[in-house]
Design a protein around this motif. Structure first.
Motif, short mmCIF file in Angstrom:
data_model
loop_
_atom_site.label_atom_id
_atom_site.label_comp_id
_atom_site.label_asym_id
_atom_site.label_seq_id
_atom_site.Cartn_x
_atom_site.Cartn_y
_atom_site.Cartn_z
N SER A 154 5.88 -7.71 -16.20
CA SER A 154 6.22 -7.96 -14.80
C SER A 154 7.17 -9.15 -14.76
CB SER A 154 4.96 -8.25 -13.98
OG SER A 154 5.30 -8.54 -12.64
N ASP A 172 11.82 -7.95 -8.08
CA ASP A 172 10.66 -7.92 -8.99
C ASP A 172 10.60 -6.54 -9.64
OD1 ASP A 172 9.87 -10.51 -8.28
OD2 ASP A 172 8.81 -9.75 -6.51
N VAL A 174 8.71 -4.04 -12.76
CA VAL A 174 7.70 -3.74 -13.78
C VAL A 174 8.32 -2.79 -14.79
CG1 VAL A 174 5.46 -2.67 -14.24
CG2 VAL A 174 5.76 -4.09 -12.20
#
Length: 242
Positions: A154, A172, A174
């Motif tokens: 992450s 952001d 992942v």
């Protein structure tokens, strides 16, 4: 009469002594020593469930490309990491198989000035997860092993003004990828063992869409992790192997 007594006595003596001389002249039977009993050497048994903590250092290598083609520069995001793991191992002779899951909190940070604008690109990797299989060889109370499996990270990507320091955009992401590495574990005390492990994470390139009309950056990321591990193994710690 006297002579006959002497002869009779001589015959009796000969009859008595003959078996004794015969026994001395007979071949003696040789007895071989019994072979020494083979004693199985005792080795630490790595089989069973285990759980523990890890702490170490890591570095994420990051290269940014504007719209996937224009290089903006590269930087390393490095820092400390702390986490926990749980796993299970099976030992067959000296060969050890295993599976393990690990979750780590990380503080990897790094940045560089963009090569085409007055902006600073920053990478902050905050979490790492590993799901790996293990294959090792036991040397008594030490275990040398290799790892391979899946990895997940992450990461926050941020753009700052190089002039004012103001944050201009953020995203952001992942990522899933592959993890390959290896390590060594050594018995500390009954049911406790200490280890050192290295893993490299191969993560695919990602197109990161930023807010505030900053467009898209294709970011390449790879991660190196080195951690010291302390584990507790449940069950009987000893077994005998030849």
């Amino acid at each position: 009469m006297k002579m006959s007594r002497i002869l009779s006595a001589s015959v009796i003596v000969v009859c008595i002594l003959r078996p004794a001389f015969g026994a001395d002249s007979a071949p003696r039977q040789i007895y071989k020593a019994l072979p020494p009993t083979e004693i199985a050497a005792a080795y630490y048994d790595w089989s069973g469930f285990y759980a523990g903590l890890n702490h170490g250092w890591g570095s994420s290598q990051n290269s940014w490309y504007l719209n996937g083609t224009t290089p903006e520069g590269s930087h390393d995001a490095s820092g400390g990491t702390l986490g926990a793991q749980i796993g299970h191992r099976w030992q067959v002779g000296r060969t050890v198989f295993g599976v393990e899951g690990r979750a780590n909190w990380s503080d990897f940070n790094g940045s560089n000035n963009s090569e085409w604008s007055n902006a600073k690109n920053q990478t902050a990797l905050s979490k790492v997860g590993l799901f790996t299989g293990h294959l090792g060889y036991a040397f008594g109370e030490a275990l040398l092993y290799a790892t391979a499996g899946a990895a997940v990270t992450s990461t926050s990507y941020k753009i700052y003004s190089d002039v004012t320091g103001q944050q201009l955009a953020t995203a952001d992401i992942v990522r899933w990828g592959l993890a390959v590495g290896g390590g060594i574990d050594v018995k500390l005390a009954t049911n406790w063992f200490l280890g050192l492990e290295y893993n490299h994470l191969f993560l695919p390139d990602n197109d990161v869409n930023f807010s505030n009309a900053f467009g898209t950056d294709r970011i390449h990321q790879g991660v190196d992790l080195v951690t010291a591990r302390l584990n507790y193994k449940f069950g009987d710690p000893m077994a005998a192997f030849k």
